[in-house]
Design an enzyme around this catalytic site. Structure first.
Site, PDB file in Angstrom:
ATOM      1  N   ASP A 152      20.376  16.736 -32.038  1.00 43.39           N
ATOM      2  CA  ASP A 152      19.830  16.085 -30.847  1.00 43.39           C
ATOM      3  C   ASP A 152      20.981  15.376 -30.115  1.00 43.39           C
ATOM      4  OD1 ASP A 152      17.414  16.087 -29.386  1.00 43.39           O
ATOM      5  OD2 ASP A 152      17.235  13.940 -29.719  1.00 43.39           O
TER       6      ASP A 152
ATOM      7  N   ASP B 242      20.096  21.358 -34.806  1.00 44.02           N
ATOM      8  CA  ASP B 242      21.054  20.568 -34.002  1.00 44.02           C
ATOM      9  C   ASP B 242      20.856  19.093 -34.321  1.00 44.02           C
ATOM     10  OD1 ASP B 242      18.506  21.381 -32.222  1.00 44.02           O
ATOM     11  OD2 ASP B 242      19.048  19.301 -31.876  1.00 44.02           O
TER      12      ASP B 242
HETATM   13  N1  LIG Z   1      16.727  18.533 -30.450  1.00 41.56           N
HETATM   14  C1  LIG Z   1      15.514  19.061 -30.368  1.00 41.56           C
HETATM   15  N2  LIG Z   1      14.514  18.400 -29.748  1.00 41.56           N
HETATM   16  C2  LIG Z   1      13.273  18.936 -29.683  1.00 41.56           C
HETATM   17  N3  LIG Z   1      12.944  20.109 -30.194  1.00 41.56           N
HETATM   18  C3  LIG Z   1      13.902  20.803 -30.817  1.00 41.56           C
HETATM   19  N4  LIG Z   1      13.849  21.993 -31.435  1.00 41.56           N
HETATM   20  C4  LIG Z   1      15.091  22.254 -31.898  1.00 41.56           C
HETATM   21  N5  LIG Z   1      15.936  21.244 -31.604  1.00 41.56           N
HETATM   22  C5  LIG Z   1      15.211  20.323 -30.928  1.00 41.56           C
END
Ligand SMILES: Nc1ncnc2[nH]cnc12
Ligand SMILES: CSC[C@H]1O[C@H](OP(=O)(O)O)[C@H](O)[C@@H]1O
Length: 299
Positions: free
Chosen positions: A219, A217
């Protein structure tokens, strides 16, 4: 001479720590799950022992099968101790991460070479009162393992970037937008919750370590992304996990050369690290360090 003596060439034993979505490993022959006891407590799960194309491999699901354990609840010391105890020389850490850079989209793999450790609720060292040690983690990743993984990933045609900084956060909540933007301003590439203190402990245990960070992703900083959700992460995760299993399969034969020592010195990290005088050492702690530091403590 002890088992840990580095003058005789040793056949590598590959340890794979599987992160979110990776609770087993494909293609292992002679496989068996076995519990390994540790003086540091319970590891995340039993270890899966097997052979992959003639190479000894040991697999540990970081969160346990069924993903029972949260990042802050993992016993990182026990996990590294059991891998050391069964002879693992090289750890491939496979991890789901969020991306902090536009050019690292979901599905991309990053062979990270640096970490920023923002975790605060975890035991971070095998050493302490009664046996103090300070190892260097200036270069926390073994470049030899990074080279092998990069080569295998490119051969498989995976989207991969060599190098990048992994921001380790405590979690379990994902970041606030302000935090996400702060980490971007620091130049970090990816964000996750587990690779610290794991990488530091692997260095203390003199095990070569490398991380394959698999982006799930963007974030919450990204304009196309309101917030991160587990559903969204899991959707990408399973595709990434298939690529990761393939990657392990391809890289393992290239790591099977007996060697006397790691050219980067990972397996000698404790040579100049102990500071507590022998007479002042706590025998109970020294006993617990038998696997991790037996080479230098005479265990
Ligand atoms: N955005 C994210 N922040 C922290 N850990 C993750 N693991 C997968 N995506 C994440
Ligand atoms: C399921 S998303 C959050 C979770 O995934 C990552 O774990 P791992 O490194 O074991 O793949 C991340 O750090 C979080 O623990």
């Amino acid at each position: 001479m002890t088992d840990h003596d580095h003058h005789a060439p040793r056949t590598p034993v590959i340890g794979v720590i599987g992160g979110s979505g990776l609770y087993d490993i494909a293609g292992l022959t002679d496989q068996r799950w076995e519990r390994v006891a540790s003086p540091w407590g319970e590891a995340s799960d039993e270890l899966l022992f097997g052979t992959l194309d003639g190479v000894s491999l040991v697999f540990l699901p970081r969160h346990g099968r069924g993903h029972k354990r949260a990042p802050s609840d993992l016993n990182y010391r026990a996990n590294i101790d059991v891998l050391k105890r069964v002879g693992v020389t090289d750890i491939l850490s496979l991890s789901a991460v969020g991306s902090l850079k536009e050019e690292l989209p979901p599905g991309h793999f990053v062979i990270v070479d640096q970490f920023i450790d923002r975790t605060f609720a975890r035991a971070k060292s095998f050493f302490g009162a009664g046996c103090v040690a300070h190892v260097s983690v200036a270069d926390p990743v073994c470049p030899r393992l990074g080279d092998a993984l990069e080569h295998a990933a490119r051969t498989l045609g995976l989207d991969v970037t060599r190098g990048g900084t992994y921001l380790a956060m405590e979690g379990p909540q994902f970041s606030t937008r302000a935090e996400s933007n702060l980490y971007r301003s620091w130049g970090c590439s990816v964000i996750g919750m587990t690779n610290m203190p794991e990488a530091k402990l692997a260095r203390e245990a003199e095990i070569c370590y490398v991380t394959v960070a698999m982006v799930t992703d963007y974030d919450c900083w990204h304009q196309d992304h309101d917030a991160v959700t587990v559903d969204q992460v899991v959707k990408i995760l399973f595709g990434n996990a298939d690529h990761a299993r393939n990657l392990v399969r391809h890289v393992t034969p290239h790591l099977n050369t007996p060697r006397t020592s790691c050219p980067a010195g990972c397996d000698h990290a404790l040579d100049h690290a102990l500071i507590t005088a022998p007479a002042a050492r706590d025998p109970d702690l020294v006993a617990k360090l038998d696997a991790v530091a037996g080479r230098v403590l005479g265990g």
